[in-house]
Write a protein that holds these residues in place. Structure first.
Motif, PDB file in Angstrom:
ATOM      1  N   GLN A  11       0.831  -1.205   0.000  1.00 16.13           N
ATOM      2  CA  GLN A  11       0.000   0.000   0.000  1.00 16.13           C
ATOM      3  C   GLN A  11       0.866   1.256   0.000  1.00 16.13           C
ATOM      4  O   GLN A  11       0.575   2.216  -0.725  1.00 16.13           O
ATOM      5  N   ARG A  12       1.935   1.237   0.795  1.00 13.22           N
ATOM      6  CA  ARG A  12       2.841   2.393   0.826  1.00 13.22           C
ATOM      7  C   ARG A  12       3.535   2.570  -0.528  1.00 13.22           C
ATOM      8  O   ARG A  12       3.717   3.694  -0.992  1.00 13.22           O
ATOM      9  N   LEU A  13       3.907   1.450  -1.151  1.00 17.03           N
ATOM     10  CA  LEU A  13       4.563   1.519  -2.447  1.00 17.03           C
ATOM     11  C   LEU A  13       3.657   2.160  -3.490  1.00 17.03           C
ATOM     12  O   LEU A  13       4.094   2.993  -4.289  1.00 17.03           O
ATOM     13  N   GLN A  14       2.396   1.770  -3.499  1.00 17.11           N
ATOM     14  CA  GLN A  14       1.458   2.318  -4.476  1.00 17.11           C
ATOM     15  C   GLN A  14       1.204   3.807  -4.258  1.00 17.11           C
ATOM     16  O   GLN A  14       0.851   4.529  -5.199  1.00 17.11           O
ATOM     17  N   ALA A  15       1.403   4.282  -3.021  1.00 16.66           N
ATOM     18  CA  ALA A  15       1.140   5.687  -2.712  1.00 16.66           C
ATOM     19  C   ALA A  15       2.331   6.599  -2.994  1.00 16.66           C
ATOM     20  O   ALA A  15       2.208   7.826  -2.955  1.00 16.66           O
ATOM     21  N   ARG A  16       3.483   6.022  -3.284  1.00 20.71           N
ATOM     22  CA  ARG A  16       4.698   6.834  -3.468  1.00 20.71           C
ATOM     23  C   ARG A  16       4.645   7.612  -4.782  1.00 20.71           C
ATOM     24  O   ARG A  16       4.300   7.070  -5.827  1.00 20.71           O
ATOM     25  N   ALA A  17       5.026   8.887  -4.709  1.00 18.67           N
ATOM     26  CA  ALA A  17       5.014   9.757  -5.883  1.00 18.67           C
ATOM     27  C   ALA A  17       6.300   9.566  -6.691  1.00 18.67           C
ATOM     28  O   ALA A  17       7.354   9.231  -6.125  1.00 18.67           O
ATOM     29  N   PRO A  18       6.251   9.759  -8.008  1.00 19.12           N
ATOM     30  CA  PRO A  18       7.469   9.706  -8.820  1.00 19.12           C
ATOM     31  C   PRO A  18       8.456  10.798  -8.408  1.00 19.12           C
ATOM     32  O   PRO A  18       8.060  11.846  -7.876  1.00 19.12           O
TER      33      PRO A  18
END
Length: 233
Positions: A11-18
């Motif tokens: 979930q944290r990975l999916q929320a990370r911005a480029p």
């Protein structure tokens, strides 16, 4: 040694911005390029490289790739996110293995216990990981065009930018691999640490990927622009 992303980590990975590079920042944008000549046709090496980087058991020095459980062993696809994780277990046991092998085995058993796995997992996720998203994959190029993989770094990684691999024919029975690393450290601490040792570890990982993919085919890396000494780090 955990390789599957937990639900929370996913979930944290999916929320990370480029993290794109920004030429207006005070830290310079840099471009690190390396080339390798492999004693194998481009199509064969592209297949072997894909197998190595997606294998659930592959480790590159002290780095392992973490993915969601349903993606383990599968080819990457555009938009997929993954985590490159420095292994505390490998670092700790490796330091003991040569001089104190019994202690290394005891430590490995200790780190396999659930409380230790949770602690090391938290430390690796919080402090010792890079995060990336696949931006482009070319597995069936047009004649004369290279095979290609590109991924971009995400928030939580000490560097912004992209890594790109291309594989193309380079004479009969061999190919040339080019790895282009365009990056910019995200702050002063990252600048100091990455230039001191981070770039060396990055180059070591790339060299190991090339060597493992060549070994998959039973062939040699004929030449590499990465300093030979980095292989011993």
């Amino acid at each position: 040694m955990e390789r599957i992303l937990s639900t929370e980590s996913r979930q944290r990975l999916q929320a990370r911005a480029p993290l794109p590079v920004d030429a207006h920042k005070t830290i310079a944008v840099k471009r690190d390029v390396h080339e390798f000549v492999i004693a194998a046709p481009a199509a064969d090496f592209a297949r072997a490289f894909r197998a190595v980087v997606t294998s659930p058991t592959s480790t590159f020095g002290l780095i392992r790739v973490k993915r969601p459980s349903e993606r383990m062993g599968e080819d990457f696809h555009v938009g997929e996110r993954f985590q490159g994780c420095f292994s505390l277990e490998l670092a700790a046991t490796g330091a003991l293995e040569e001089r104190l092998p019994i202690a290394a085995r005891w430590l490995s058993a200790l780190l396999a216990l659930a409380p230790a796995r949770r602690l090391t997992g938290w430390l690796e996720d919080a402090l010792l990981s890079n995060y990336a998203e696949v931006r482009a994959i070319v597995t069936d190029p047009a004649p004369g065009q290279p095979y290609r993989l590109e991924y971009a770094y995400l928030e939580g990684t000490p560097i912004a930018g992209t890594s790109t691999f291309t594989i193309e024919a380079d004479g009969p029975g061999q190919c040339r691999v080019r790895q282009i690393f365009e990056y910019q450290e995200v702050g002063g601490v990252a600048l100091a640490s990455f230039q001191r040792f981070g770039l060396k570890f990055h180059d070591q990982v790339v060299q190991m990927e090339m060597e493992q993919a060549a070994a998959e085919l039973g062939v040699r890396v004929l030449s590499s622009t990465i300093p030979r000494a980095y292989g011993a780090l």
